[in-house]
Design an enzyme around this catalytic site. Sequence first.
Site, PDB file in Angstrom:
ATOM      1  CG  ASP A 193      -2.888   6.742   2.007  1.00 22.90           C
ATOM      2  OD1 ASP A 193      -2.030   7.503   2.488  1.00 22.90           O
ATOM      3  OD2 ASP A 193      -4.018   6.581   2.504  1.00 22.90           O
ATOM      4  CE  LYS A 219      -1.386   6.648   7.826  1.00 28.14           C
ATOM      5  NZ  LYS A 219      -1.991   7.068   6.608  1.00 28.14           N
ATOM      6  CG  MET A 278      -6.967  -3.409   6.399  1.00 26.31           C
ATOM      7  SD  MET A 278      -7.055  -1.920   7.419  1.00 26.31           S
ATOM      8  CE  MET A 278      -8.814  -1.737   7.630  1.00 26.31           C
TER       9      MET A 278
HETATM   10  C1  LIG Z   1      -6.708   0.883   5.005  1.00 26.19           C
HETATM   11  S1  LIG Z   1      -7.847  -0.092   4.114  1.00 26.19           S
HETATM   12  C2  LIG Z   1      -8.353   1.098   2.929  1.00 26.19           C
HETATM   13  C3  LIG Z   1      -9.665   0.745   2.263  1.00 26.19           C
HETATM   14  C4  LIG Z   1     -10.041   1.750   1.202  1.00 26.19           C
HETATM   15  N1  LIG Z   1     -10.296   3.046   1.782  1.00 26.19           N
HETATM   16  C5  LIG Z   1     -11.234   1.318   0.377  1.00 26.19           C
HETATM   17  O1  LIG Z   1     -12.294   1.946   0.462  1.00 26.19           O
HETATM   18  O2  LIG Z   1     -11.121   0.336  -0.361  1.00 26.19           O
HETATM   19  C6  LIG Z   1      -6.768  -1.140   3.201  1.00 26.19           C
HETATM   20  C7  LIG Z   1      -7.394  -2.482   2.917  1.00 26.19           C
HETATM   21  O3  LIG Z   1      -8.343  -2.373   1.883  1.00 26.19           O
HETATM   22  C8  LIG Z   1      -8.348  -3.548   1.117  1.00 26.19           C
HETATM   23  N2  LIG Z   1      -7.956  -3.229  -0.260  1.00 26.19           N
HETATM   24  C9  LIG Z   1      -7.629  -2.025  -0.750  1.00 26.19           C
HETATM   25  N3  LIG Z   1      -7.414  -2.090  -2.079  1.00 26.19           N
HETATM   26  C10 LIG Z   1      -7.606  -3.373  -2.429  1.00 26.19           C
HETATM   27  C11 LIG Z   1      -7.572  -4.071  -3.667  1.00 26.19           C
HETATM   28  N4  LIG Z   1      -7.277  -3.452  -4.822  1.00 26.19           N
HETATM   29  N5  LIG Z   1      -7.852  -5.381  -3.649  1.00 26.19           N
HETATM   30  C12 LIG Z   1      -8.165  -6.021  -2.514  1.00 26.19           C
HETATM   31  N6  LIG Z   1      -8.220  -5.410  -1.308  1.00 26.19           N
HETATM   32  C13 LIG Z   1      -7.949  -4.102  -1.267  1.00 26.19           C
HETATM   33  C14 LIG Z   1      -7.364  -4.520   1.776  1.00 26.19           C
HETATM   34  O4  LIG Z   1      -8.077  -5.270   2.733  1.00 26.19           O
HETATM   35  C15 LIG Z   1      -6.433  -3.548   2.447  1.00 26.19           C
HETATM   36  O5  LIG Z   1      -5.726  -4.149   3.509  1.00 26.19           O
END
Ligand SMILES: C[S@@+](CC[C@H](N)C(=O)[O-])C[C@H]1O[C@@H](n2cnc3c(N)ncnc32)[C@H](O)[C@@H]1O
Length: 254
Positions: free
Chosen positions: A40, A62, A177
């Site tokens: 991803d 995505k 998100m």
């Molecule tokens: C589709 S979700 C996936 C979440 C992921 N599965 C997790 O457990 O962290 C994507 C969102 O996760 C958050 N996110 C993912 N990685 C991040 C990071 N390194 N720092 C801050 N927010 C993050 C943001 O809100 C982003 O829009």
Amino acid sequence: MAQTTALGKVYLLGAGPGDPGLMTLKGKALLECADVVIYDALVSPAILAMINPEAEQINAGKRRGRHSKAQDETTALLIEKAQEHAIVVRLKGGDPFVFGRGGEEMGDLRRAGVPVEVIPGITAGIAAPAYAGIPVTHRGYSCSVTFVTGHEAAGKYCPQVDWGAIAQGSETIVIYMGLHNLPHITTALQTGGLSPDTPIALIRWGTRPEQAELIGTLATIVAQVEAAQFEAPAVAVVGRVVELQEVLGVGSGK
Ligand SMILES: C[S@@+](CC[C@H](N)C(=O)[O-])C[C@H]1O[C@@H](n2cnc3c(N)ncnc32)[C@H](O)[C@@H]1O
């Protein structure tokens, strides 16, 4: 979905939030011997560098408004690759089962007769605040935490989030998100009973070298985001635990 004869197995692997040191030992070992890795957009370059150089690497990323592969296409690709290869890794940011559609992909693969296993990862909603010096629970500050999507809309994770119930029911609120919807979310939380002075932190690219933070209140944060041109991906943390950042934030995690 038709049953298939799979040669191999699909591993739904959590990449963690970005710092390569937060990848699990099990996950790293799999990346090193994978035949195919479908990853991803939010998976960090440092994690991608762990992949077996001989492996086929496919970006299924995505990002908001940029769907490089639709979900059905990704599932079909996983099934196809599992018919041809022994170790197929589906690499997802954070944890596959936390706002990662991991459960949906696992269900589709099971229905298609493809062996599949989930390997959890560290979710951004815990790790990014931690690296910013914000524990999501802390004695005397918060004994409950809710993880919620801010990307609510028909066809998304949740058609409508009950922000009023969350405002009343949890002392810490971690929003994934949520940047795009922040004006709506901050208003809804205040309508739900939270004080305009309630602290909120935004953490962008948490645990990566480019991590950035913005601290404010429910009343101020939207203007701060505009002024700083603060962008996704970020998690938001709402609640008194954000006050701990002043004490715990210096050099934490990094
Ligand atoms: C589709 S979700 C996936 C979440 C992921 N599965 C997790 O457990 O962290 C994507 C969102 O996760 C958050 N996110 C993912 N990685 C991040 C990071 N390194 N720092 C801050 N927010 C993050 C943001 O809100 C982003 O829009």
